[in-house]
Design an enzyme around this catalytic site. Structure first.
Site, short mmCIF file in Angstrom:
data_model
loop_
_atom_site.label_atom_id
_atom_site.label_comp_id
_atom_site.label_asym_id
_atom_site.label_seq_id
_atom_site.Cartn_x
_atom_site.Cartn_y
_atom_site.Cartn_z
N HIS A 52 -13.98 -19.98 -27.71
CA HIS A 52 -13.06 -18.98 -28.26
C HIS A 52 -12.86 -17.84 -27.27
CE1 HIS A 52 -11.29 -16.57 -31.65
NE2 HIS A 52 -11.72 -15.57 -30.88
N GLU A 53 -13.97 -17.27 -26.81
CA GLU A 53 -13.85 -16.12 -25.89
C GLU A 53 -13.24 -16.55 -24.55
OE1 GLU A 53 -14.02 -13.33 -27.12
OE2 GLU A 53 -15.03 -13.91 -28.97
N HIS A 93 -9.52 -16.47 -24.78
CA HIS A 93 -9.01 -15.11 -24.50
C HIS A 93 -8.99 -14.85 -23.00
CE1 HIS A 93 -8.59 -13.46 -28.48
NE2 HIS A 93 -9.86 -13.59 -28.80
#
Length: 681
Positions: free
Chosen positions: A471-472, A475
Site C-alpha cells: 500500500h505505502e 503511494h
C-alpha cells in the site's frame, strides 16, 4: 559550519542535522522567501518564467528543509526536537496564510492566467496556475482585513491543536505498558510475539515480558492471547488512549482539543463562505457535494450490512459453542472479537497470519515487491549507500529505468521507541526542473511499524503487513514515477485527496495473486515458496469477515463526514454523540461505553483526512475497477501496466482524476468490482 538544512543538496544530510539547526533554517528560508515575494509582486513583465518558476523555487526550497524536519519529528521524536518542530510549524502556518492572502501576488497570478502566454503553456503548467488560484481563494485572499486576520488566527491555532493531538496520542501510546513475569499469563501468544515481549522487557531492564500499546505488541494479544482478563486490560488501555477514561485517564486527554478543533474548523469554513467544514474539504476533491459522499457511503452500508450481520451471528455461534471456559457464561465482548475471529478462521480455513509469517521474511518480500513493479512498470530498484540515514534500520534505494536513475526512496520498516505509529509515505524531494532547467529526481520516505528482527531471526511479516508495505509503496510510486516537472502538480501534489489512495490500494491486489506470491514469499530457513495448500487456504480465507471489516471502515467514514457536515455554532454536536448515532445505524458490534476511539483518530484530528476519511472507500472503488482490467488481461500484462503508468502514475495532479481514470479504463468507475472483490456480492 553551514546549516545543513540550508545546503542545496540532492538529499538531506541526516548525519549532520541537529535540533539547533531547525529554527534558524526555517527563519532564514522564510525571511528570504518574503523578500523575494515582495520583489515578484513589483513585476511589470508577468510571465511563467518571471513569476511561476521563481515561486516554485521558493516553495521547493522550503519543502526540502521542512520535509526533513517533519520526518525526523515523526521517526526520532524527543522533547527538544518536538519544541523546535512546533515553534517552526507556527511560523510556517503564519507564512502560508500570509502568502495565501497576498493580494498583489494573487493579482499577478491572475494576470498570468489571463495572458496570451497562458494558452501556449503545457497542460501541467496551466493546471498548476489554476490550482494556485483556487488555493488563494481557500486561504481567504478575497476577505476584508478583519476576516483575514481572524482566518490567520484560526489557521495558527488549528496547527497548534492538531500537532498537540498527535503528540498526545504518541505519549499515551508510550505511557502504558504491562510487565508480566509468568509466561502462563501469555498462553496462546505465538513465539514471534513472545520474542517481541521479551525484547521489550529487556529494553526496560526487566525480567520476563512487557506488553505495550504499539501495534506489533497490541495486535497479537488481542488475536491470540487466551488470558481474557489481560485482553480486556490491554483493549481498555488501547481504546482509551489520550482520553478521560482508562488507566491514564485525563493525562493526555484529547477530548477538549476535539471540541476546539471542531469549533475553529467550522468558523474557518464559514469565513470563506462555506456552510460547513465538509463543504470546504470537498472544494479540492473529486466528490462534488456532501450529499454525493453520504449517498455513496450509505449505499455501501446498505449493501454490506446484511453480510456483516450474518458474519457476526456466525462468530457468536462459534464462540458460544467453543468458548465456554473462556467466556464463562458471559456474552461476547469487544476484546473477544479478534480472538474468536482468529479461532473461527483457523477452524474454517486451517490458516492463520502466524503460520504465514515464516514465509514472508522482510528481505524476500521487499525484493519480490521490486520484482513485481519491474514486471509492471519496467523499472529496476537497487539498494544504495549514497545517502546518510537517521537510524541503523533504515535502507536507501534508487529506482532506475534503462540504467538511468529516475527516483529514490528511504525505507524505515520497524516499530521502535519515539517513532510515530502507523504507516505512511511522505515526499522528501519533489520532481521538478530547477532554474537552470536541470531535472531534480523525486525522493520518498516510506515508513512502517512492523515487528523488528529478534535475535538471529530476520523480521518475519504477517500477510497483513505485506499488504501494508505494498500500500505505502503504491503511494511512493505515485510520487516517484511522475513525469510532471512542475512543482504544484508533480507526483501526488495537486491530486484530489479522494483519488490519492488509488495507486496504493491498487498495488495491494498483487499480494493476493499466485504469480506475485511466488515472488514475495519464501520460507526464511528453507527458501521454499508458499506451499500451494497454504496458498489455497489463504485465498479461501481472503474475504473472511470482509463485511464486518467494510462496516467498520464505513463507521469511521460516516462518523468523520457527518461530524464535519453537521457541526455548527448553533448546533455544536459532540463527537461522541455522532459516533453513537453512526454506530446505531451501521455497526454490527457496539463497543463498551468507556471507549474513546475518537481521541486517537489522528487521521481526521491530526492528519489530512478531516471530512475526507471516506477517501479510502472512494479510492477503493477506483482501485478495484482499475485492477479488474488486469484480471481481464493478465496480472503482469505489460501493456496494461504501461497504460496504468502513463494514465495514472506519470500524470500526477496535472489533470482531473476522473479524466485520468477514464483514460485508463475507457469508462467511469463502477462500485461492482469492489463488492465482488470483497465477496459482498
Amino acid at each position: 559550519m553551514t546549516n545543513p538544512l540550508l545546503q542545496a543538496s540532492a538529499l538531506p544530510h541526516f548525519d549532520l542535522i541537529k535540533t539547533e539547526h531547525v529554527e534558524p533554517a526555517i527563519d532564514q528560508i522564510l525571511q528570504d522567501n518574503r523578500s523575494k515575494i515582495e520583489a515578484l509582486t513589483q513585476l511589470d513583465d508577468i510571465r511563467w518564467e518571471t513569476l511561476a518558476r521563481p515561486m516554485e523555487e521558493l516553495d521547493n526550497r522550503l519543502n526540502d528543509a521542512w520535509s526533513a524536519i517533519s520526518h525526523l519529528n515523526a521517526v526520532v521524536n524527543d522533547e527538544a526536537l518536538r519544541d523546535a518542530y512546533n515553534n517552526s510549524l507556527a511560523k510556517l502556518t503564519a507564512y502560508s496564510t500570509e502568502v495565501g492572502q497576498n493580494k498583489a501576488l494573487y493579482e499577478a497570478y491572475k494576470t498570468l492566467a489571463e495572458s496570451d502566454e497562458f494558452e501556449t503553456l503545457d497542460q501541467q503548467s496551466r493546471k498548476s496556475v489554476e490550482n494556485i488560484l483556487k488555493a488563494f481563494h481557500l486561504s481567504g485572499v478575497d476577505l476584508d482585513d478583519d476576516k483575514k486576520a481572524r482566518f490567520s488566527e484560526l489557521s495558527n491555532r488549528l496547527s497548534e491543536l492538531t500537532s498537540k493531538f498527535s503528540e498526545n496520542v504518541l505519549d499515551a501510546t508510550q505511557g502504558w505498558y504491562r510487565h508480566i513475569e509468568d509466561e502462563k499469563e501469555l498462553s496462546g501468544l505465538p513465539e514471534s510475539a513472545l520474542d517481541g515481549a521479551r525484547q521489550a522487557a529487556k529494553q526496560r531492564a526487566l525480567e520476563g515480558f512487557v506488553i505495550t500499546l504499539d501495534f506489533p505488541s497490541y495486535f497479537p494479544v488481542m488475536t491470540y492471547c487466551d488470558n481474557r482478563a489481560l485482553r480486556q486490560e490491554v483493549y481498555e488501555a488501547f481504546l482509551t488512549r489520550a482520553s478521560d477514561q482508562g488507566p491514564n485517564a485525563g493525562q493526555w486527554d484529547n477530548g477538549p482539543l476535539i471540541k476546539e478543533i471542531m469549533s475553529l474548523r467550522y468558523e474557518l469554513a464559514t469565513i470563506l463562505g462555506f456552510d460547513n467544514y465538509a463543504d470546504r474539504s470537498l472544494a479540492k476533491k473529486m466528490a462534488s457535494s456532501t450529499e454525493e459522499v453520504l449517498d455513496f457511503l450509505n449505499e455501501l452500508a446498505v449493501k454490506t450490512k446484511p453480510v456483516a450481520e450474518k458474519e457476526f451471528e456466525e462468530l457468536q455461534a462459534y464462540a458460544k459453542e467453543h468458548g465456554g471456559e473462556t467466556l464463562n457464561g458471559e456474552s461476547l465482548q469487544s476484546w473477544d472479537l479478534a480472538y474468536f475471529g482468529e479461532k473461527l478462521r483457523q477452524n474454517r480455513y486451517a490458516i492463520s497470519q502466524e503460520e504465514l509469517r515464516p514465509y514472508f521474511p522482510a528481505h524476500k518480500v521487499i525484493q519480490g515487491m521490486f520484482d513485481c513493479v519491474h514486471r509492471l512498470f519496467n523499472i529496476e530498484i537497487e539498494q544504495s549507500d549514497e545517502a546518510t540515514l537517521w537510524h541503523p534500520d533504515v535502507t536507501y534505494y534508487e529506482i532506475k529505468r534503462d540504467g538511468q536513475k529516475i527516483a529514490a526512496f528511504y525505507l524505515d520498516l520497524y516499530a521502535r521507541a519515539n517513532k510515530r505509529g502507523g504507516a505512511w509515505m511522505a515526499d522528501c524531494r519533489v520532481r521538478l526542473k530547477d532554474k537552470d532547467n536541470q531535472l531534480i529526481d523525486p525522493v520518498a520516505f516510506l515508513t512502517c511499524n512492523f515487528t523488528p528482527p529478534v535475535g538471529d531471526k530476520p523480521a518475519l511479516l504477517t500477510h497483513d503487513e505485506v499488504t501494508t508495505l505494498f500500500h505505502e509503496f503504491g503511494h511512493g510510486l505515485h510520487h516517484m514515477l511522475t513525469k510532471m516537472d512542475v512543482y504544484e502538480v508533480s507526483g501526488i501534489n495537486g491530486v484530489a485527496w479522494d483519488a490519492v489512495e488509488l495507486p496504493s490500494q491498487f498495488l495491494e491486489n498483487w499480494c493476493w495473486q499466485p504469480e506475485a506470491l511466488q515472488l514475495i514469499s519464501g520460507h526464511y530457513e528453507t527458501g521454499e515458496p508458499l506451499p500451494k495448500s497454504m496458498l489455497d487456504k489463504m485465498l479461501a480465507a481472503k474475504n473472511f469477515q470482509a463485511g464486518m471489516q467494510m462496516m467498520r471502515q464505513l463507521e469511521f467514514s460516516l462518523f468523520d463526514f457527518r461530524l464535519h457536515t453537521e457541526y455548527s455554532d448553533s448546533h455544536p454536536v459532540e463527537a461522541a454523540e455522532i459516533l453513537k448515532d453512526v454506530r446505531d445505524q451501521v455497526a454490527v458490534v457496539k463497543p463498551p461505553s468507556f471507549t474513546r476511539f475518537q481521541n486517537s483518530f489522528s487521521h481526521i484530528f491530526a492528519g489530512g483526512y478531516a471530512a475526507g476519511y471516506y477517501s479510502y472507500k472512494w479510492a477503493e472503488v477506483l482501485a478495484a475497477d482499475a485492477f479488474s482490467k488486469f484480471e481481464e488481461n493478465g496480472v503482469f500484462d505489460q501493456q496494461t501496466g504501461e497504460e496504468f503508468l502513463h494514465a495514472i502514475l506519470e500524470q500526477g495532479g496535472s489533470r482531473e482524476p476522473m479524466e485520468l481514470f477514464v483514460e485508463f479504463r475507457g469508462r467511469e468507475p463502477s462500485v461492482e468490482p469492489l463488492l465482488h472483490q470483497a465477496g459482498i456480492i
